[in-house]
Scaffold this motif. Sequence first.
Motif, PDB file in Angstrom:
ATOM      1  N   TYR A 357      33.098 -37.199 -15.468  1.00 17.66           N
ATOM      2  CA  TYR A 357      32.398 -36.755 -17.191  1.00 17.66           C
ATOM      3  C   TYR A 357      30.910 -36.465 -17.287  1.00 17.66           C
ATOM      4  O   TYR A 357      30.334 -36.060 -18.101  1.00 17.66           O
ATOM      5  N   GLU A 360      31.889 -32.428 -16.079  1.00 16.67           N
ATOM      6  CA  GLU A 360      32.897 -31.464 -17.083  1.00 16.67           C
ATOM      7  C   GLU A 360      32.860 -32.237 -18.349  1.00 16.67           C
ATOM      8  O   GLU A 360      32.761 -33.322 -18.439  1.00 16.67           O
ATOM      9  N   GLU A 361      33.008 -31.483 -19.148  1.00 20.02           N
ATOM     10  CA  GLU A 361      33.157 -31.935 -20.673  1.00 20.02           C
ATOM     11  C   GLU A 361      34.476 -32.392 -20.923  1.00 20.02           C
ATOM     12  O   GLU A 361      35.516 -31.989 -20.280  1.00 20.02           O
ATOM     13  N   GLN A 363      35.989 -32.999 -23.263  1.00 22.58           N
ATOM     14  CA  GLN A 363      36.700 -32.257 -24.638  1.00 22.58           C
ATOM     15  C   GLN A 363      37.995 -32.866 -25.199  1.00 22.58           C
ATOM     16  O   GLN A 363      39.108 -32.811 -25.337  1.00 22.58           O
ATOM     17  N   LEU A 438      23.316 -38.506 -20.076  1.00 26.49           N
ATOM     18  CA  LEU A 438      23.826 -37.367 -20.480  1.00 26.49           C
ATOM     19  C   LEU A 438      22.802 -36.395 -21.246  1.00 26.49           C
ATOM     20  O   LEU A 438      22.847 -35.348 -20.980  1.00 26.49           O
ATOM     21  N   THR A 442      23.794 -32.730 -24.299  1.00 21.29           N
ATOM     22  CA  THR A 442      25.167 -32.942 -23.810  1.00 21.29           C
ATOM     23  C   THR A 442      25.781 -33.950 -24.989  1.00 21.29           C
ATOM     24  O   THR A 442      26.911 -33.736 -25.229  1.00 21.29           O
ATOM     25  N   SER A 443      25.193 -35.037 -25.155  1.00 18.09           N
ATOM     26  CA  SER A 443      25.759 -35.946 -25.807  1.00 18.09           C
ATOM     27  C   SER A 443      26.276 -35.405 -27.102  1.00 18.09           C
ATOM     28  O   SER A 443      27.383 -35.504 -27.630  1.00 18.09           O
ATOM     29  N   LYS A 445      26.684 -32.295 -28.166  1.00 20.14           N
ATOM     30  CA  LYS A 445      27.689 -31.404 -28.136  1.00 20.14           C
ATOM     31  C   LYS A 445      29.020 -32.011 -27.707  1.00 20.14           C
ATOM     32  O   LYS A 445      30.071 -31.298 -28.381  1.00 20.14           O
ATOM     33  N   ARG A 446      29.072 -33.003 -27.089  1.00 17.53           N
ATOM     34  CA  ARG A 446      30.608 -33.548 -27.115  1.00 17.53           C
ATOM     35  C   ARG A 446      30.724 -34.200 -28.207  1.00 17.53           C
ATOM     36  O   ARG A 446      32.082 -34.173 -28.628  1.00 17.53           O
ATOM     37  N   TYR A 449      31.886 -31.481 -30.512  1.00 17.36           N
ATOM     38  CA  TYR A 449      33.389 -30.838 -30.129  1.00 17.36           C
ATOM     39  C   TYR A 449      34.377 -31.706 -30.661  1.00 17.36           C
ATOM     40  O   TYR A 449      35.208 -30.970 -31.382  1.00 17.36           O
ATOM     41  N   THR A 450      34.224 -33.173 -30.644  1.00 18.90           N
ATOM     42  CA  THR A 450      34.956 -33.862 -31.299  1.00 18.90           C
ATOM     43  C   THR A 450      35.340 -33.778 -32.541  1.00 18.90           C
ATOM     44  O   THR A 450      36.593 -33.647 -33.295  1.00 18.90           O
TER      45      THR A 450
END
Length: 453
Positions: A357, A360-361, A363, A438, A442-443, A445-446, A449-450
């Motif tokens: 993790y 890679e994302e 997702q 992260l 990035t944090s 972004k994740r 995404y969710t």
Amino acid sequence: MEITRFAPSPTGHLHIGGGRTALFSYLFAKANKGKFLLRFEDTDQDRSKGEYVDSILNSLHWMQIKLDSEPVYQSKKIVKHKELAIELYKKGFAYACDCSEETLTKMREQQVAKKLKPKYNGLNRNKNIEFAEGMVLRFKFPLEGESKFKDLILGDIAINNKEFDDFIILRSDGSPTYNFSAAVDDMDMKITTVIRGDDHITNTLKQINVLEALGATIPRYAHLPMVLAESGKRLSKRDGAEDILDYKKKGYLSDALINYLVRLGWSYGEEEIFSLEKLQKIFDLSDVNSSPSKYSQDLLNWYNNKYLNFLSAEELVIKVKENSGVDFREIDNGNLAISLLAKGANSLNQIAEDSIYFFEEPQIKFDALNVDANKKILFSEFCKQLKKIDFEKNSIEKYIKEFLQANNLKFPELGKPLRVILTGRENAPSISELLFILGKETSLKRIEYTLDD
RNA sequence: GUCCCCUUCGUCUAGCGGUUAGGACACCGGGUUUUCAUCUCGGCAACAGGGGUUCGAUCCCCCUAGGGGACGCCA
């Protein structure tokens, strides 16, 4: 000066038991400022293989066991050993025997049927058969009395000579046998202390008699109690104990394996952690336990975890890259990430596996979270505010705390789903550490995404 | 079957005639901004059994039981 030796037969890779024997032998030599030698007992032409010679050499190298001179290959001394065997024959310490295999087999069968110990009955001992090629030479083992020695670990050991038979020292094909060659080579190499597994005790008594016939000085002997599998049975792959190089492959550190192995039978007060350097100073055979021990994967893992955490982030990065190809230099905060992962890891491989993790994302979609749909707005809010804060460890922790309070939440209500969002898994290091390592971008972004439908 | 070695918590072990039998791993429980993570605190848990020797045995001796090993023209 003490001279020890490790004498494996290259018929397989170096097993964990052999590794321990080599280690003890090496440490004893070093602690006494002596020499450690290696001898390949490769006289079994069919089973000895060059690849195993290489593999054993590699294993010892990885275990940081250094040889004080070039390895000795017993196969190169066959001619010399044969001459010596014949010399013993001429001097009356051995005799020629022409018993056929059938005769011997029958002899054994009859003995077993009578519940006797199967052994050569001395049929040709007094026949003065003149030796000719194709015959074997048998050692004239003393008929009366007992053979004994003082073991450095086990103490006095004595066995009645009646328990032994006139074992073969030269085969019918003219090659010397193990008990003869080993004795001769120990003499030639001026070995002062023989350290080996206690399955060699009877061999030791045979070899002592050969050595005496040869007029050699008898070395001291130390027989190490065996290492058993976790099941209590003989060590085997099935029980989790493998070849030394397999541990390397699986991401164990040699320092950890060494420390684990040395504690299998040896102890030094209540200390548990020993560097190789220290062992080379303090190791003593008198501190070796006389009872057998069992292999423990748990303990090995504990040691490996310890040693993993003794390393700096930079060292870990290099080792993980070497071991599994995962390169923490490719990610932001790689050093922090790898140190964090090392805290709970049992091996280099595990660090690599747990690191996905960071590379890679994950997702993760909100539906996969197994959380009430109405919590979604909460995460949005969390996310919105997260954007504004300063991304330092302390401020992240502070923010989380305040957010929980403000929304009357318990940590798991936020933490559990968040951990999954961030890592794709339920077991991972602490949330604030993760967010920090992260990074904000990035944090967010994740999380976004969710939340994004 | 014969012979040899071994026997302290589940595991690795400390102990070397008088100890509340200690430590570590594992396990269990508590704490930590509440993860089957880390860290931290605490807990559970052993002298195989029987005879001796001794004022006194985990420790010395014997027997029994259990475990391991050796009995090849393998090493």
